[in-house]
Design a protein around this motif. Structure first.
Motif, mmCIF file in Angstrom:
data_model
loop_
_atom_site.group_PDB
_atom_site.id
_atom_site.type_symbol
_atom_site.label_atom_id
_atom_site.label_comp_id
_atom_site.label_asym_id
_atom_site.label_seq_id
_atom_site.Cartn_x
_atom_site.Cartn_y
_atom_site.Cartn_z
ATOM 1 N N ARG A 21 -27.705 39.198 -36.018
ATOM 2 C CA ARG A 21 -29.020 38.594 -35.821
ATOM 3 C C ARG A 21 -29.044 37.819 -34.508
ATOM 4 N N ARG A 22 -30.213 37.805 -33.865
ATOM 5 C CA ARG A 22 -30.402 37.036 -32.632
ATOM 6 C C ARG A 22 -31.191 35.777 -32.952
ATOM 7 N N LEU A 23 -30.798 34.679 -32.334
ATOM 8 C CA LEU A 23 -31.526 33.432 -32.527
ATOM 9 C C LEU A 23 -32.908 33.541 -31.908
ATOM 10 N N CYS A 24 -33.882 32.916 -32.541
ATOM 11 C CA CYS A 24 -35.240 32.860 -32.009
ATOM 12 C C CYS A 24 -35.219 31.989 -30.756
ATOM 13 N N THR A 25 -35.691 32.527 -29.635
ATOM 14 C CA THR A 25 -35.646 31.779 -28.377
ATOM 15 C C THR A 25 -36.710 30.696 -28.311
ATOM 16 N N ARG A 26 -37.675 30.733 -29.203
ATOM 17 C CA ARG A 26 -38.735 29.716 -29.178
ATOM 18 C C ARG A 26 -38.340 28.440 -29.909
ATOM 19 N N CYS A 27 -37.450 28.521 -30.890
ATOM 20 C CA CYS A 27 -37.153 27.324 -31.684
ATOM 21 C C CYS A 27 -35.667 26.986 -31.759
ATOM 22 N N ARG A 28 -34.803 27.727 -31.107
ATOM 23 C CA ARG A 28 -33.377 27.414 -31.195
ATOM 24 C C ARG A 28 -33.108 26.011 -30.656
ATOM 25 N N GLU A 29 -32.101 25.374 -31.215
ATOM 26 C CA GLU A 29 -31.763 24.005 -30.834
ATOM 27 C C GLU A 29 -30.354 23.954 -30.262
ATOM 28 N N PRO A 30 -30.153 23.198 -29.175
ATOM 29 C CA PRO A 30 -28.779 23.024 -28.673
ATOM 30 C C PRO A 30 -27.927 22.312 -29.719
ATOM 31 N N GLN A 31 -26.670 22.668 -29.764
ATOM 32 C CA GLN A 31 -25.760 22.110 -30.755
ATOM 33 C C GLN A 31 -24.457 21.736 -30.069
ATOM 34 N N THR A 32 -23.908 20.599 -30.409
ATOM 35 C CA THR A 32 -22.591 20.222 -29.908
ATOM 36 C C THR A 32 -21.569 20.577 -30.974
ATOM 37 N N GLY A 52 -22.509 27.934 -21.182
ATOM 38 C CA GLY A 52 -21.704 27.624 -22.346
ATOM 39 C C GLY A 52 -22.400 26.702 -23.325
ATOM 40 N N THR A 53 -23.717 26.624 -23.276
ATOM 41 C CA THR A 53 -24.443 25.830 -24.252
ATOM 42 C C THR A 53 -24.479 26.588 -25.568
ATOM 43 N N PHE A 54 -24.236 25.888 -26.649
ATOM 44 C CA PHE A 54 -24.266 26.492 -27.970
ATOM 45 C C PHE A 54 -25.575 26.123 -28.649
ATOM 46 N N TYR A 55 -26.134 27.071 -29.397
ATOM 47 C CA TYR A 55 -27.408 26.869 -30.074
ATOM 48 C C TYR A 55 -27.265 27.141 -31.556
ATOM 49 N N ARG A 56 -28.185 26.590 -32.330
ATOM 50 C CA ARG A 56 -28.255 26.861 -33.759
ATOM 51 C C ARG A 56 -29.697 27.194 -34.113
ATOM 52 N N GLU A 57 -29.887 27.823 -35.263
ATOM 53 C CA GLU A 57 -31.223 28.214 -35.706
ATOM 54 C C GLU A 57 -32.008 26.989 -36.157
ATOM 55 N N HIS A 58 -33.334 27.095 -36.082
ATOM 56 C CA HIS A 58 -34.189 26.009 -36.561
ATOM 57 C C HIS A 58 -35.287 26.562 -37.451
ATOM 58 N N CYS A 63 -40.746 33.140 -35.905
ATOM 59 C CA CYS A 63 -39.626 33.821 -36.580
ATOM 60 C C CYS A 63 -39.722 33.707 -38.099
ATOM 61 N N ARG A 64 -40.902 33.331 -38.604
ATOM 62 C CA ARG A 64 -41.142 33.166 -40.040
ATOM 63 C C ARG A 64 -40.202 32.132 -40.669
ATOM 64 N N ARG A 69 -34.740 36.108 -34.756
ATOM 65 C CA ARG A 69 -35.770 37.066 -34.360
ATOM 66 C C ARG A 69 -35.095 38.256 -33.698
ATOM 67 N N GLY A 70 -35.039 39.372 -34.391
ATOM 68 C CA GLY A 70 -34.453 40.589 -33.845
ATOM 69 C C GLY A 70 -32.957 40.699 -34.123
ATOM 70 N N ARG A 71 -32.407 41.803 -33.660
ATOM 71 C CA ARG A 71 -30.986 42.080 -33.843
ATOM 72 C C ARG A 71 -30.384 42.612 -32.557
ATOM 73 N N GLN A 72 -29.085 42.489 -32.459
ATOM 74 C CA GLN A 72 -28.340 42.982 -31.311
ATOM 75 C C GLN A 72 -27.187 43.823 -31.845
ATOM 76 N N ALA A 73 -26.959 44.975 -31.243
ATOM 77 C CA ALA A 73 -25.847 45.829 -31.654
ATOM 78 C C ALA A 73 -24.601 45.453 -30.867
ATOM 79 N N ILE A 74 -23.484 45.363 -31.571
ATOM 80 C CA ILE A 74 -22.188 45.116 -30.943
ATOM 81 C C ILE A 74 -21.315 46.319 -31.272
ATOM 82 N N PHE A 75 -20.666 46.868 -30.258
ATOM 83 C CA PHE A 75 -19.855 48.066 -30.433
ATOM 84 C C PHE A 75 -18.401 47.781 -30.090
#
Length: 95
Positions: A21-32, A52-58, A63-64, A69-75
């Protein structure tokens, strides 16, 4: 029932895929992160160029309220080289 030499000569590689899952870019929050986590995992250290900023979901209406919001494929790709082909042909015991 297939001879290992046939498998090793016909398989050129193996691909594994995982959707994350990808974090929603509109509401993600920086996290320490906890200093213990950063110490245990040095690859998570912020880079010298400021990245190197870390984010968490909000959660937001976009994003309902899930924070994602959305997905990313990792291979992961494993190419079969000469060493792996000879290993497959020799029928090694499973660990």
């Amino acid at each position: 029932g297939i001879e290992p030499s046939l498998v090793s000569s016909s398989v050129q590689g193996v691909i594994a895929q995982r959707l994350v899952r990808r974090l929603c870019t509109r509401c993600r929050e920086p996290q320490t992160l906890d200093p213990g986590v950063l110490e245990a995992l040095p690859e998570l250290q912020p880079r010298e160029n400021g990245e190197g900023t870390f984010y968490r979901e909000h959660g937001c209406p976009h994003c309902r309220f899930t924070g994602f919001r959305g997905r990313q494929a990792i291979f992961e790709i494993l190419s079969i080289d000469g060493e792996l082909a000879s290993l497959a042909a020799s029928r090694p015991a499973a660990p």
